[in-house]
Design a protein around this motif. Structure first.
Motif, PDB file in Angstrom:
ATOM      1  N   ASP A 116      13.942 -26.131 -13.284  1.00  0.00           N
ATOM      2  CA  ASP A 116      15.151 -26.727 -12.704  1.00  0.00           C
ATOM      3  C   ASP A 116      16.303 -25.754 -12.513  1.00  0.00           C
ATOM      4  OD1 ASP A 116      14.257 -29.614 -12.757  1.00  0.00           O
ATOM      5  OD2 ASP A 116      14.006 -29.080 -14.865  1.00  0.00           O
ATOM      6  N   VAL A 117      16.474 -24.824 -13.445  1.00  0.00           N
ATOM      7  CA  VAL A 117      17.620 -23.910 -13.408  1.00  0.00           C
ATOM      8  C   VAL A 117      17.125 -22.495 -13.669  1.00  0.00           C
ATOM      9  CG1 VAL A 117      19.852 -23.301 -14.431  1.00  0.00           C
ATOM     10  CG2 VAL A 117      19.192 -25.714 -14.238  1.00  0.00           C
ATOM     11  N   ASP A 118      17.541 -21.555 -12.824  1.00  0.00           N
ATOM     12  CA  ASP A 118      17.217 -20.147 -13.040  1.00  0.00           C
ATOM     13  C   ASP A 118      18.117 -19.560 -14.124  1.00  0.00           C
ATOM     14  OD1 ASP A 118      15.312 -20.152 -11.060  1.00  0.00           O
ATOM     15  OD2 ASP A 118      16.589 -19.187  -9.555  1.00  0.00           O
ATOM     16  N   LEU A 119      17.489 -18.960 -15.117  1.00  0.00           N
ATOM     17  CA  LEU A 119      18.244 -18.218 -16.112  1.00  0.00           C
ATOM     18  C   LEU A 119      18.601 -16.843 -15.564  1.00  0.00           C
ATOM     19  CD1 LEU A 119      16.296 -18.942 -19.420  1.00  0.00           C
ATOM     20  CD2 LEU A 119      18.670 -19.572 -18.930  1.00  0.00           C
ATOM     21  N   ALA A 120      19.752 -16.350 -15.950  1.00  0.00           N
ATOM     22  CA  ALA A 120      20.164 -14.988 -15.626  1.00  0.00           C
ATOM     23  C   ALA A 120      20.734 -14.351 -16.877  1.00  0.00           C
ATOM     24  CB  ALA A 120      21.211 -14.991 -14.513  1.00  0.00           C
ATOM     25  N   ASP A 121      20.724 -13.038 -16.919  1.00  0.00           N
ATOM     26  CA  ASP A 121      21.305 -12.340 -18.060  1.00  0.00           C
ATOM     27  C   ASP A 121      22.766 -12.761 -18.229  1.00  0.00           C
ATOM     28  OD1 ASP A 121      20.983 -10.181 -20.094  1.00  0.00           O
ATOM     29  OD2 ASP A 121      22.638  -9.298 -18.967  1.00  0.00           O
ATOM     30  N   GLY A 122      23.129 -13.153 -19.439  1.00  0.00           N
ATOM     31  CA  GLY A 122      24.492 -13.581 -19.707  1.00  0.00           C
ATOM     32  C   GLY A 122      24.729 -15.069 -19.549  1.00  0.00           C
ATOM     33  N   PHE A 123      23.735 -15.816 -19.066  1.00  0.00           N
ATOM     34  CA  PHE A 123      23.873 -17.266 -18.933  1.00  0.00           C
ATOM     35  C   PHE A 123      24.211 -17.870 -20.292  1.00  0.00           C
ATOM     36  CE2 PHE A 123      22.305 -21.570 -19.157  1.00  0.00           C
ATOM     37  CZ  PHE A 123      22.578 -22.129 -17.921  1.00  0.00           C
ATOM     38  N   GLU A 124      25.149 -18.800 -20.318  1.00  0.00           N
ATOM     39  CA  GLU A 124      25.552 -19.438 -21.571  1.00  0.00           C
ATOM     40  C   GLU A 124      25.395 -20.943 -21.471  1.00  0.00           C
ATOM     41  OE1 GLU A 124      29.508 -18.207 -22.550  1.00  0.00           O
ATOM     42  OE2 GLU A 124      28.838 -16.235 -23.281  1.00  0.00           O
ATOM     43  N   ILE A 125      24.976 -21.544 -22.576  1.00  0.00           N
ATOM     44  CA  ILE A 125      24.894 -22.994 -22.672  1.00  0.00           C
ATOM     45  C   ILE A 125      25.466 -23.421 -24.018  1.00  0.00           C
ATOM     46  CG2 ILE A 125      22.504 -22.909 -23.517  1.00  0.00           C
ATOM     47  CD1 ILE A 125      22.093 -25.622 -22.032  1.00  0.00           C
ATOM     48  N   GLY A 126      26.305 -24.433 -23.994  1.00  0.00           N
ATOM     49  CA  GLY A 126      26.897 -24.952 -25.210  1.00  0.00           C
ATOM     50  C   GLY A 126      26.150 -26.166 -25.712  1.00  0.00           C
ATOM     51  N   VAL A 127      26.037 -26.274 -27.033  1.00  0.00           N
ATOM     52  CA  VAL A 127      25.403 -27.435 -27.643  1.00  0.00           C
ATOM     53  C   VAL A 127      25.932 -27.591 -29.064  1.00  0.00           C
ATOM     54  CG1 VAL A 127      23.404 -26.104 -28.478  1.00  0.00           C
ATOM     55  CG2 VAL A 127      23.199 -28.586 -28.120  1.00  0.00           C
ATOM     56  N   GLY A 128      26.309 -28.799 -29.424  1.00  0.00           N
ATOM     57  CA  GLY A 128      26.759 -29.062 -30.789  1.00  0.00           C
ATOM     58  C   GLY A 128      27.951 -28.242 -31.215  1.00  0.00           C
ATOM     59  N   GLY A 129      28.758 -27.800 -30.260  1.00  0.00           N
ATOM     60  CA  GLY A 129      29.938 -27.009 -30.597  1.00  0.00           C
ATOM     61  C   GLY A 129      29.691 -25.527 -30.714  1.00  0.00           C
ATOM     62  N   THR A 130      28.456 -25.072 -30.465  1.00  0.00           N
ATOM     63  CA  THR A 130      28.155 -23.644 -30.486  1.00  0.00           C
ATOM     64  C   THR A 130      27.602 -23.231 -29.123  1.00  0.00           C
ATOM     65  OG1 THR A 130      27.190 -21.888 -31.849  1.00  0.00           O
ATOM     66  CG2 THR A 130      25.749 -23.734 -31.285  1.00  0.00           C
ATOM     67  N   THR A 131      27.418 -21.938 -28.933  1.00  0.00           N
ATOM     68  CA  THR A 131      26.992 -21.411 -27.635  1.00  0.00           C
ATOM     69  C   THR A 131      25.792 -20.493 -27.806  1.00  0.00           C
ATOM     70  OG1 THR A 131      29.251 -21.513 -26.767  1.00  0.00           O
ATOM     71  CG2 THR A 131      27.697 -20.079 -25.613  1.00  0.00           C
ATOM     72  N   LEU A 132      24.809 -20.637 -26.923  1.00  0.00           N
ATOM     73  CA  LEU A 132      23.684 -19.717 -26.839  1.00  0.00           C
ATOM     74  C   LEU A 132      23.821 -18.904 -25.558  1.00  0.00           C
ATOM     75  CD1 LEU A 132      22.588 -22.182 -28.633  1.00  0.00           C
ATOM     76  CD2 LEU A 132      20.322 -21.319 -28.033  1.00  0.00           C
ATOM     77  N   ARG A 133      23.587 -17.603 -25.675  1.00  0.00           N
ATOM     78  CA  ARG A 133      23.703 -16.697 -24.532  1.00  0.00           C
ATOM     79  C   ARG A 133      22.356 -16.057 -24.247  1.00  0.00           C
ATOM     80  NH1 ARG A 133      24.749 -11.168 -24.055  1.00  0.00           N
ATOM     81  NH2 ARG A 133      25.027 -11.044 -26.317  1.00  0.00           N
ATOM     82  N   ALA A 134      21.947 -16.082 -22.982  1.00  0.00           N
ATOM     83  CA  ALA A 134      20.672 -15.505 -22.579  1.00  0.00           C
ATOM     84  C   ALA A 134      20.782 -13.992 -22.438  1.00  0.00           C
ATOM     85  CB  ALA A 134      20.217 -16.104 -21.256  1.00  0.00           C
TER      86      ALA A 134
END
Length: 213
Positions: A116-134
């Protein structure tokens, strides 16, 4: 850096097979779920939707994050997408460089949809008040991605970095020099005490693995 209250990393192991280049092996894959009591993201979707849902529980799934598209990491991603959130689904995120591997396991539908969504270097997603960075870390696979959660002090490395060294590079679409460069230039810049949550096997740390490369 202090983790937001309530956010956590949940873990389980799912067993099945890995197939590539005409060979099939029995493997155990780690399932990682990051979030709080309300929402989460799932990192990789290996052998069993039921195994993953047992970790997710009744939480909303914001996304299914794939570290790469070997079949033992993405096999049940489409089925999981349809099973979560009361059937309303969640997006699958994958780096587009892994399309050749994805297509060994999944064909696109009649409208050409893949993930559904292309990941790219630096992509960020927030969940539960924290952030994951690709972090794009090609080598084990061309679209291999690690997910760094700095507030949690950990990184999810898929099959790029294990306890004991780099992931395997002896099969199609892999490159030994490239994976070593990815680890040295992208992962070894993280703090030494960063916990490494791997795609298979036990945890390690960035500092411990610097001696193994």
């Amino acid at each position: 850096m202090t983790a937001p209250q309530g956010v956590r990393v949940d873990h389980a192991v799912s067993s099945g097979t890995f197939s590539l280049d005409g060979q099939t092996f029995e493997v155990d894959n780690n399932i990682w779920v990051v979030g709080d009591d309300r929402e989460c993201v799932v990192i990789d979707a290996p052998h069993s939707v039921e195994d993953i849902l047992a970790v997710v529980g009744d939480r909303a799934v914001r996304a299914i994050l794939l570290t790469h598209a070997h079949d033992d990491h993405c096999r049940v991603a489409p089925a999981l997408r349809e099973a979560v959130n009361g059937g309303s689904g969640a997006p699958i995120l994958l780096h587009p460089d892994d399309r050749p591997l994805w297509e060994l396991t999944h064909v696109h539908d009649g409208e050409g949809h893949l993930w559904d969504v292309d990941l790219a270097d630096g992509f960020e997603i927030g969940v539960g008040g924290t952030t994951l960075r690709a972090i794009h870390t090609p080598g084990h696979a061309p679209g291999a991605v690690c997910f760094h959660a700095p507030e949690l002090g950990c990184v999810f490395t898929g099959d790029t970095l294990f306890q004991g060294g780099p992931g395997a590079t002896g099969r199609s679409y892999s490159d030994e020099d490239q994976i070593k460069d990815s680890i040295r230039t992208r992962l070894f810049t993280l703090p030494d005490d960063t916990v490494v949550h791997t795609g298979h096997g036990d945890d390690t740390t960035i500092g411990a693995e610097k001696a193994n490369l």
